[in-house]
Enzyme design. Sequence first.
Site, PDB file in Angstrom:
ATOM      1  N   GLY A 271      48.272  50.553  37.848  1.00 62.18           N
ATOM      2  CA  GLY A 271      49.083  49.804  36.900  1.00 62.18           C
ATOM      3  C   GLY A 271      50.551  49.782  37.271  1.00 62.18           C
ATOM      4  O   GLY A 271      50.990  50.358  38.268  1.00 62.18           O
ATOM      5  N   ASN A 272      51.348  49.119  36.434  1.00 63.65           N
ATOM      6  CA  ASN A 272      52.755  48.903  36.736  1.00 63.65           C
ATOM      7  C   ASN A 272      53.573  50.184  36.673  1.00 63.65           C
ATOM      8  O   ASN A 272      54.496  50.375  37.481  1.00 63.65           O
ATOM      9  CB  ASN A 272      53.336  47.858  35.774  1.00 63.65           C
ATOM     10  CG  ASN A 272      52.704  46.497  35.968  1.00 63.65           C
ATOM     11  OD1 ASN A 272      52.279  46.152  37.057  1.00 63.65           O
ATOM     12  ND2 ASN A 272      52.607  45.726  34.894  1.00 63.65           N
ATOM     13  N   GLU A 294      42.145  58.145  43.804  1.00 63.47           N
ATOM     14  CA  GLU A 294      40.916  57.355  43.772  1.00 63.47           C
ATOM     15  C   GLU A 294      41.137  55.904  44.179  1.00 63.47           C
ATOM     16  O   GLU A 294      40.255  55.275  44.748  1.00 63.47           O
ATOM     17  CB  GLU A 294      40.272  57.418  42.381  1.00 63.47           C
ATOM     18  CG  GLU A 294      41.171  56.979  41.256  1.00 63.47           C
ATOM     19  CD  GLU A 294      40.582  57.224  39.892  1.00 63.47           C
ATOM     20  OE1 GLU A 294      39.518  57.868  39.804  1.00 63.47           O
ATOM     21  OE2 GLU A 294      41.169  56.771  38.896  1.00 63.47           O
TER      22      GLU A 294
END
Length: 514
Positions: A271-272, A294
């Site tokens: 994500g950001n 991961e």
Amino acid sequence: MQSLHFDADTLSSKTMSAEAAAALIPAGTHVGMSGFTGAGYPKLVPQALADRIKKLHAAGEDFRIGLWTGASTASELDGVLAEADGISMRLPYQSDPTVRKQINAGQMQYTDIHLSHVAQLAWFGFLGKLDVAVVEVAGVLPDGRLIPSTSIGNNKTWLQLADKIILEVNSLQNPGLEGMHDIYYGTRIPPQRQPIPLLHAGDRIGQPYLEVDWSKVVAVVKTHQPDRNSAFAAPDENSQRIANHIIEFLSQEVALGHLPKELLPLQSGVGNIANAVLSGLNAGPFENMTSYTEVLQDGMLEMLKSGKLSMASATALSFSPDALKEFNDNIDFYSKRIVLRPQEMSNHPELVRRLGVIAMNAMIEADIYGNVNSTHIMGTSVMNGIGGSGDFARNAYLSFFMTPSTAKDGSISCIVPMVSHVDHTEHDVEIIVTEQGLADLRGLSPTQRARLVIEKCAHPDFRPALRDYFERALASKGGKHTPHLLTEALSWHSRFVETGSMLETQDQPEARRA
């Protein structure tokens, strides 16, 4: 090691169209498909299966499958099967809007599982029988072994356990992927288990290829299709502030002698915010860092390119279009610095603990005592799933959870009196970070944690109400160890459901105390 029952004619004799392969999947079966965070998933067979399901439903026949994957996939898999009403049970993680909608409407069952647990639960037989595997690979060697694609996930387990196997051989995947993977075949079921011989993030303990029993392969489908690649939004101001807090904290830990100057292996969620932290680390003072994570996304690719990161271990490559081009154009450089492993290795608690991973994961909300909800909105509607955050949080050397302090344009506080759903208890959460600040909870009692979380992490619009709640709970007749007002603990969530905002109106505090 050569895969079983393979000769020169095997591949051509099993090659067929996606429609013919999809016709080999019976109704009511458990189907394990490849794919992890939009990488390495089958592209054509799921769509052909969805078309078949629609036709059968139109003819009045019931047809649904149980769908198992590594993690989230893409609209060409999850999306089309959900739109065809073809999934009865989904596990272990998802992010597709249609799937999410059906789960929260009760139309699809969903089992949310720690990603490191999936393979072993399948081997134990706890999930039931795996009937069919549909796995994308980048190529087939002359001896029948398989070149893995851009993700490994649970593919090793699916190929070993499934009664029938369908392979999608994707010629669009870069041939330079060959040799980048490390497939470890040494896992065992208790009591035969032995320690995993991995001591450093870049160690190779297995082989570059997947093995397969070709007597179980019922179809080979040739594809030439790209993975799902979405551009990441540029880090906003809040994400940048969160990143700065974490980098400052890590610098202090190095100065105190708690961390080596090159840190310890990094794990970062997707994500950001995660990319903002990685971008900050790329510009920061640390050199020769490593990663044991991961998913490898844009931020870590930039760190490898700059030399700040010397080695990265993951189970999947999840890049934006620009980052994918950079990777493909320079794959000889990156292939020497990236190792892709099965998720039972990338997320294995034994290895996370041994390597001393620094875990950084996003959350939906945290409460004042340090419990974290990373999966549910208002306690009832699932967002995506726990993913690998629990694998890392409990076993990490340092465990960060990150979020902006508010959501929905300030109508929701992400710091609340009590979380509406618990994924990570206070015992597994060491550091909470918002754009407001960082709360280091290590070694603190619940009341000490509460004061620190309120003052460091809560948004100023909600901080007075949190102080008020905590002080009144502390003064109440209940216990003083983890004080709560049970009639109010979830009132913030109830208020949002009723009014669209967690903020109190002027008359609500008086009504509450009456």
